[in-house]
Design an enzyme around this catalytic site. Sequence first.
Site, PDB file in Angstrom:
ATOM      1  N   ASN A   9       0.905  -1.106  -0.013  1.00  0.00           N
ATOM      2  CA  ASN A   9      -0.017  -0.031   0.016  1.00  0.00           C
ATOM      3  C   ASN A   9       1.000   1.215   0.002  1.00  0.00           C
ATOM      4  OD1 ASN A   9      -1.941   1.789   0.429  1.00  0.00           O
ATOM      5  ND2 ASN A   9      -2.346   1.399   2.551  1.00  0.00           N
ATOM      6  N   TRP A  10       1.075   1.760  -1.103  1.00  0.00           N
ATOM      7  CA  TRP A  10       2.001   2.893  -1.359  1.00  0.00           C
ATOM      8  C   TRP A  10       1.348   4.137  -0.696  1.00  0.00           C
ATOM      9  CZ3 TRP A  10       4.062   2.715  -6.863  1.00  0.00           C
ATOM     10  CH2 TRP A  10       5.004   1.480  -7.054  1.00  0.00           C
ATOM     11  N   LYS A  11       0.135   4.331  -0.400  1.00  0.00           N
ATOM     12  CA  LYS A  11      -0.570   5.400   0.371  1.00  0.00           C
ATOM     13  C   LYS A  11      -0.056   6.616  -0.748  1.00  0.00           C
ATOM     14  CE  LYS A  11      -0.253   3.435   4.638  1.00  0.00           C
ATOM     15  NZ  LYS A  11      -0.266   3.446   6.008  1.00  0.00           N
ATOM     16  N   HIS A  93      -9.976   1.384   4.606  1.00  0.00           N
ATOM     17  CA  HIS A  93      -8.468   1.439   5.244  1.00  0.00           C
ATOM     18  C   HIS A  93      -8.798   2.475   6.464  1.00  0.00           C
ATOM     19  CE1 HIS A  93      -4.382   2.591   6.226  1.00  0.00           C
ATOM     20  NE2 HIS A  93      -3.828   1.399   5.751  1.00  0.00           N
ATOM     21  N   GLU A  95      -6.968   4.929   7.622  1.00  0.00           N
ATOM     22  CA  GLU A  95      -6.840   6.275   7.487  1.00  0.00           C
ATOM     23  C   GLU A  95      -8.084   6.873   6.755  1.00  0.00           C
ATOM     24  OE1 GLU A  95      -3.229   5.572   5.083  1.00  0.00           O
ATOM     25  OE2 GLU A  95      -2.356   5.095   7.310  1.00  0.00           O
ATOM     26  N   GLU A 151      -6.162  -4.887  10.719  1.00  0.00           N
ATOM     27  CA  GLU A 151      -5.081  -3.807  10.779  1.00  0.00           C
ATOM     28  C   GLU A 151      -5.315  -3.101  12.146  1.00  0.00           C
ATOM     29  OE1 GLU A 151      -2.751  -2.761   7.006  1.00  0.00           O
ATOM     30  OE2 GLU A 151      -4.332  -1.549   7.288  1.00  0.00           O
ATOM     31  N   GLY A 157       1.597   2.427  10.814  1.00  0.00           N
ATOM     32  CA  GLY A 157       2.711   3.581  10.785  1.00  0.00           C
ATOM     33  C   GLY A 157       3.324   4.066  12.169  1.00  0.00           C
ATOM     34  N   SER A 189       2.924  -1.955  10.678  1.00  0.00           N
ATOM     35  CA  SER A 189       4.255  -2.039  11.151  1.00  0.00           C
ATOM     36  C   SER A 189       5.320  -3.201  10.799  1.00  0.00           C
ATOM     37  CB  SER A 189       4.611  -1.481  12.517  1.00  0.00           C
ATOM     38  OG  SER A 189       4.008  -0.179  12.730  1.00  0.00           O
TER      39      SER A 189
HETATM   40  P1  PGA Z   1       2.405   0.382   7.924  1.00  0.00           P
HETATM   41  O1  PGA Z   1       0.954   0.649   7.252  1.00  0.00           O
HETATM   42  O2  PGA Z   1       2.987  -0.715   7.396  1.00  0.00           O
HETATM   43  O3  PGA Z   1       3.292   1.749   7.593  1.00  0.00           O
HETATM   44  O4  PGA Z   1       2.213   0.441   9.409  1.00  0.00           O
HETATM   45  C1  PGA Z   1       0.128  -0.407   6.981  1.00  0.00           C
HETATM   46  C2  PGA Z   1      -1.050   0.000   6.488  1.00  0.00           C
HETATM   47  O5  PGA Z   1      -1.429   1.157   6.573  1.00  0.00           O
HETATM   48  O6  PGA Z   1      -1.779  -0.672   5.500  1.00  0.00           O
END
Ligand code: PGA
Length: 228
Positions: A9-11, A93, A95, A151, A157, A189
């Site tokens: 997931n490059w966001k 997700h 976020e 998640e 993150g 993470s």
């Molecule tokens: P992360 O993000 O690996 O940077 O913790 C995971 C995600 O948001 O899917």
Amino acid sequence: MNKIFIVANWKMNPSTIQEAKFLFDSVLEGIEEIKKVEIVVCPPFIYIPLLQEKDNIKLGAQNAFFEQKGAFTGEISSTMLKNLGCSYVIIGHSERRKIQEEINEVIAKKVKAVLEAGLKPILCIEDVSQLKYSLGDITEEELNNLILAYEPVFAIGTGKPCSIEKAKEMREMIEKELHKSIPILYGGSVNSTNAQPYIKEAGFQGLLIGGASLNSLEFLKIVKSISD
Ligand code: PGA
């Protein structure tokens, strides 16, 4: 053994087309020998047409709207993504749940729209209640095309991954709720030093990787640690 999914997931990264192509090509080069792992790269929408799915690397989007076309300014549909050559879409997700205030009802409609377009949703949840309400009225048959990602928000993150014991417990709770065996991934993470036990000990069928997917060497190390 079932196929393992490693989702990148490059966001909202990287900032240029050149960097996006370079990152994708570096991953592609490094996975030539890898078998039994489905790599899914989810770049920002605008880079999708510039990257190409191959046998061992698939494309996913990070979101899609719940309608397929029409007067919905600024939205992208699953049909458009399918026509661009995408196979997967991340939905719900944390976020987006938090920053865009996406609620379970909206997420359920998005899951349905992704399935209708013939793509596979990767539905992110942080607990069993989100699972229940984000699935809406999904049918048993549709469930066969769904991938789940557990998640926990505290791990996303933050550099503080969920313990293997807790992650395993959650995976078992999710499976019990579903009464069905579908792929469940862990995300939060993950890096090359902690990835393997989520598969080998906690029994997940893959990983959803954010930060560590932006560094091709680190990402490839994770993939190799899983496929060994
Ligand atoms: P992360 O993000 O690996 O940077 O913790 C995971 C995600 O948001 O899917």
